[in-house]
Design a protein around this motif. Structure first.
Motif, mmCIF file in Angstrom:
data_model
loop_
_atom_site.group_PDB
_atom_site.id
_atom_site.type_symbol
_atom_site.label_atom_id
_atom_site.label_comp_id
_atom_site.label_asym_id
_atom_site.label_seq_id
_atom_site.Cartn_x
_atom_site.Cartn_y
_atom_site.Cartn_z
ATOM 1 N N LYS A 1 12.429 -3.468 -37.156
ATOM 2 C CA LYS A 1 11.580 -4.822 -37.843
ATOM 3 C C LYS A 1 12.556 -5.582 -38.346
ATOM 4 O O LYS A 1 13.520 -4.986 -39.382
ATOM 5 C CB LYS A 1 10.334 -4.401 -38.513
ATOM 6 N N GLY A 2 12.722 -6.803 -38.404
ATOM 7 C CA GLY A 2 13.727 -7.670 -39.068
ATOM 8 C C GLY A 2 14.922 -8.016 -38.184
ATOM 9 O O GLY A 2 15.957 -8.741 -38.551
ATOM 10 N N ILE A 3 15.408 -6.929 -37.543
ATOM 11 C CA ILE A 3 16.557 -6.896 -36.792
ATOM 12 C C ILE A 3 16.264 -6.980 -35.170
ATOM 13 O O ILE A 3 16.643 -8.228 -34.297
ATOM 14 C CB ILE A 3 17.253 -5.902 -36.783
ATOM 15 N N GLU A 4 15.441 -6.265 -34.480
ATOM 16 C CA GLU A 4 15.150 -6.351 -33.236
ATOM 17 C C GLU A 4 13.780 -6.999 -32.716
ATOM 18 O O GLU A 4 13.567 -7.486 -31.910
ATOM 19 C CB GLU A 4 15.435 -4.933 -32.504
ATOM 20 N N PHE A 5 13.070 -7.231 -33.896
ATOM 21 C CA PHE A 5 11.994 -7.851 -33.712
ATOM 22 C C PHE A 5 11.391 -8.529 -35.014
ATOM 23 O O PHE A 5 11.644 -7.805 -36.007
ATOM 24 C CB PHE A 5 10.571 -7.362 -33.060
ATOM 25 N N THR A 6 10.660 -9.707 -35.053
ATOM 26 C CA THR A 6 10.163 -10.259 -36.057
ATOM 27 C C THR A 6 8.772 -10.642 -36.066
ATOM 28 O O THR A 6 8.185 -10.804 -34.936
ATOM 29 C CB THR A 6 11.089 -11.606 -36.501
ATOM 30 N N TYR B 1 16.795 -9.988 -27.863
ATOM 31 C CA TYR B 1 17.376 -9.044 -26.837
ATOM 32 C C TYR B 1 18.821 -8.741 -27.465
ATOM 33 O O TYR B 1 19.292 -10.043 -28.188
ATOM 34 C CB TYR B 1 17.496 -9.732 -25.402
ATOM 35 N N PRO B 2 19.632 -8.124 -27.142
ATOM 36 C CA PRO B 2 20.921 -7.972 -27.659
ATOM 37 C C PRO B 2 22.102 -9.165 -27.096
ATOM 38 O O PRO B 2 22.777 -9.633 -27.984
ATOM 39 C CB PRO B 2 21.584 -6.613 -26.811
ATOM 40 N N ASP B 3 21.597 -9.854 -26.016
ATOM 41 C CA ASP B 3 22.386 -10.933 -25.747
ATOM 42 C C ASP B 3 21.839 -12.239 -26.179
ATOM 43 O O ASP B 3 22.353 -13.306 -25.846
ATOM 44 C CB ASP B 3 22.222 -11.150 -24.261
ATOM 45 N N LEU C 1 8.722 -2.462 -23.871
ATOM 46 C CA LEU C 1 9.461 -2.484 -25.180
ATOM 47 C C LEU C 1 10.452 -1.000 -25.062
ATOM 48 O O LEU C 1 11.587 -1.033 -25.873
ATOM 49 C CB LEU C 1 8.467 -1.892 -26.476
ATOM 50 N N ARG C 2 9.997 -0.122 -24.481
ATOM 51 C CA ARG C 2 10.946 1.206 -24.320
ATOM 52 C C ARG C 2 12.164 0.605 -23.621
ATOM 53 O O ARG C 2 13.378 0.789 -23.650
ATOM 54 C CB ARG C 2 10.176 2.059 -23.282
#
Length: 223
Positions: free
Chosen positions: A64-69, A97-99, A202-203
């Protein structure tokens, strides 16, 4: 001695039974209160749906906060995102997403009509509540189509927004009542997902992040 021991055991058993009855009554009352709250209060329904969504997110391995908000409208250079009508957009969840791309998820809870549909005793009642359940979901599809989260909330625009139904049975009932519902939503750039579908998606995203970190580590080592 035998009678005394039997009396003590009987007394102990009676106390355990009383505790069990009390516990069952307490659980039953809490379940009844929760059921009433979820069926009668749309705010409570929404909060519950968001809690289910956030729990699935945390269990997926995303941070949370990095990969989803969660409910963050300031995701474009710290400026509140607004649609073309000037309305502030606050999605339930944005998956990053990373990109740099993102996936938007909006939770939808429609339990009142669904519970009535499941508990209907007559065919007429079942049909009526089934139509109400579908109508509620269709309204939310139209709302998401009008809000156009995917056009205004992220720099790299996405094609779709995910509409999350946190109850698997409610999702299945809607699909059975209208087997074209998913396609109709898809045509409006809305993808309807159940908890099972969301976990799978999500996986895959969590795996993308792992691969991205491994790649970055490899580059650092090579440098």
């Amino acid at each position: 001695d035998c009678y005394s021991a039997e009396a003590r055991e009987r007394f102990s058993l009676e106390e355990k039974i009383k505790e069990l009855i009390s516990t069952n009554q307490s659980i039953g009352q809490e379940a009844k209160e929760l059921s009433s709250a979820l069926r009668g209060n749309s705010k409570t329904q929404g909060d519950w749906g968001e809690l289910v969504l956030e729990t699935i997110l945390e269990k997926s391995g995303l941070t949370k906060g990095i990969e989803f908000t969660v409910q963050d409208c300031k995701i474009m250079d710290n400026v509140s995102a607004r649609n073309e009508n000037g309305h502030t957009l606050r999605p339930d969840v944005v998956i990053h997403y990373p990109d740099g791309k993102a996936m938007i998820i909006d939770s939808k809870v429609s339990l009142k009509s669904f519970v009535a549909y499941v508990n209907s005793e007559s065919i007429e009642e079942k049909e009526r509540y089934g139509h109400e359940h579908l109508a509620s979901i269709r309204r939310h599809i139209d709302e998401l189509n009008d809000k156009r989260y995917q056009d205004f909330l992220v720099k790299n625009r996405t094609d779709f927004v995910m509409m999350f139904i946190p109850n698997e049975a409610a999702y299945m009932a809607a699909m059975q009542l209208d087997n074209s519902l998913w396609q109709k939503a898809y045509d409006k750039r809305v993808i309807i997902v159940s908890p099972t579908h969301l976990v799978s998606a999500l996986r895959l995203i969590a795996q993308l992040w792992r691969h991205d970190r491994q790649t970055q580590n490899a580059i650092e080592v090579a440098e």
